[in-house]
Design an enzyme around this catalytic site. Structure first.
Site, short mmCIF file in Angstrom:
data_model
loop_
_atom_site.label_atom_id
_atom_site.label_comp_id
_atom_site.label_asym_id
_atom_site.label_seq_id
_atom_site.Cartn_x
_atom_site.Cartn_y
_atom_site.Cartn_z
N ASP A 190 0.82 -1.22 0.00
CA ASP A 190 0.00 0.00 0.00
C ASP A 190 0.85 1.27 0.00
O ASP A 190 2.01 1.26 0.41
CB ASP A 190 -0.86 0.04 1.27
CG ASP A 190 -2.03 -0.93 1.21
OD1 ASP A 190 -2.00 -1.86 0.39
OD2 ASP A 190 -2.95 -0.75 2.03
N ASP A 191 0.21 2.34 -0.41
CA ASP A 191 0.64 3.74 -0.21
C ASP A 191 1.73 4.19 -1.19
O ASP A 191 2.15 5.34 -1.12
CB ASP A 191 1.15 4.00 1.23
CG ASP A 191 0.08 3.80 2.28
OD1 ASP A 191 -1.05 3.44 1.91
OD2 ASP A 191 0.39 4.01 3.47
N HIS B 40 -5.89 2.77 -4.08
CA HIS B 40 -5.84 3.07 -2.64
C HIS B 40 -6.18 4.55 -2.41
O HIS B 40 -5.67 5.16 -1.48
CB HIS B 40 -4.47 2.72 -2.10
CG HIS B 40 -4.38 2.64 -0.60
ND1 HIS B 40 -5.34 2.05 0.19
CD2 HIS B 40 -3.43 3.10 0.27
CE1 HIS B 40 -4.98 2.13 1.45
NE2 HIS B 40 -3.83 2.79 1.54
N HIS C 197 -4.73 9.34 -0.06
CA HIS C 197 -4.81 8.74 1.28
C HIS C 197 -5.69 9.50 2.24
O HIS C 197 -5.50 9.47 3.46
CB HIS C 197 -3.42 8.50 1.88
CG HIS C 197 -3.33 7.22 2.67
ND1 HIS C 197 -3.59 7.17 4.02
CD2 HIS C 197 -3.04 5.96 2.31
CE1 HIS C 197 -3.44 5.92 4.44
NE2 HIS C 197 -3.12 5.16 3.42
N TYR D 173 -6.58 3.37 5.70
CA TYR D 173 -6.83 3.02 7.11
C TYR D 173 -7.88 1.92 7.25
O TYR D 173 -8.32 1.64 8.37
CB TYR D 173 -7.29 4.25 7.92
CG TYR D 173 -6.47 5.48 7.63
CD1 TYR D 173 -5.17 5.63 8.14
CD2 TYR D 173 -6.98 6.50 6.82
CE1 TYR D 173 -4.42 6.76 7.85
CE2 TYR D 173 -6.22 7.63 6.53
CZ TYR D 173 -4.95 7.76 7.05
OH TYR D 173 -4.21 8.86 6.75
N HIS E 73 3.62 -2.16 3.35
CA HIS E 73 3.76 -0.81 2.78
C HIS E 73 5.13 -0.68 2.14
O HIS E 73 6.14 -0.69 2.86
CB HIS E 73 3.57 0.24 3.89
CG HIS E 73 2.20 0.22 4.50
ND1 HIS E 73 1.86 -0.65 5.50
CD2 HIS E 73 1.09 0.96 4.23
CE1 HIS E 73 0.58 -0.45 5.83
NE2 HIS E 73 0.10 0.51 5.07
#
Ligand code: NI
Length: 265
Positions: A78-79, A128, A132, A169, A219
């Site tokens: 992710d991210d 995603h 964020h 989250y 991540h």
């Protein structure tokens, strides 16, 4: 001698020359077939004589893994993309492992080459959000706008439409699920790598908690996680796991628009 007698005499002499009495035809016999020539060899020779050389053939694509049979597991990152994403891709490639990247639209737009590399190397590109935000704070309509904007940019870059998304989250609700209208992938193993910036801890947590069908949350923006990837791959490969994308984990079946946690729930 009439014509009929001449023909009979010629046939007799041909048969004597050929040393065989089984064929009364005057036509020249076919060349003997080579016992080692296969049908494909013969066809290739025929095509070369008549068409020219064939273009080199790509090897056939391997069949997708069957996660109803294999011990499948899905690594998700992710991210990103981040500075270490290329290193993660190198490690996956070296072991023939596939993964899913839940990327941010903003970072994808700034780093399109690594996005295209993910897709070219057989990984799954997933959504995603744009940057964020907590989707709950955007509201259902705002969340849908954010996610769909990200889908558009990811498609522009890669030519592929994401099929799944993950709310930042893990924060979502029924109204957001309905308005975004995509399967929302949560996870079943979380080493909390954003908090524990320790490669050994992260790798051991994943290896010790993994079971068949899990979705692992990682991540690729953290150097400690990037460094943990080889140990995670080698540790689980030695236990007989196959690393697959989210789509492969579900054998490419269309997923319901709801929250998903693993292959089995
Ligand atoms: Ni995130």
């Amino acid at each position: 001698m009439n014509i009929r007698m001449l023909a009979a005499a010629a046939t007799a002499s041909m048969m004597m020359l050929a040393g065989c009495g089984s064929d009364s035809s005057l036509a020249s016999p076919p060349p003997p077939a080579s016992p080692s020539a296969t049908f494909d060899d013969t066809m290739e020779t025929f095509i070369k004589m008549n068409v020219g050389d064939l273009p080199p053939q790509a090897p056939p694509a391997p069949p997708p893994p069957d996660c109803n049979v294999l011990r499948c597991i899905a690594l998700t990152f992710d991210d990103g993309p981040g500075g270490g994403t290329g290193q993660v891709l190198d490690n996956l490639r070296d072991r023939g492992a596939k993964a899913t990247f839940f990327v941010l639209g903003e970072l994808a737009e700034a780093n399109p080459d690594v996005i295209r590399r993910m897709v070219a190397e057989g990984h799954q590109l997933a959504n995603h959000s744009w940057d964020h935000d907590n989707l709950r704070s955007l509201g259902a309509a705002g969340a849908a706008e954010d996610v769909h904007r990200t889908n558009g940019v990811l498609h522009d870059i890669s030519g592929v439409w994401p099929t799944v998304m993950r709310p930042p989250y893990g924060s979502t609700n029924d109204a957001i699920v309905a308005s975004v209208n995509m399967p929302q992938m949560i996870w079943s193993v979380d080493p909390q790598d954003w908090k524990f910036r320790d490669s050994n801890y992260v790798a051991n947590h994943v290896i010790n908690n993994a079971t068949r069908g899990d979705i692992i949350l990682l991540h690729d923006i953290h150097g400690s996680t990037v460094s943990a990837v080889p140990a995670i791959l080698d540790g689980l490969l030695s236990q007989g796991y196959t690393f697959v994308t989210i789509d492969q984990l579900y054998n490419y079946q269309p997923l319901e628009v709801r929250l998903h946690y693993s292959q089995y729930r």
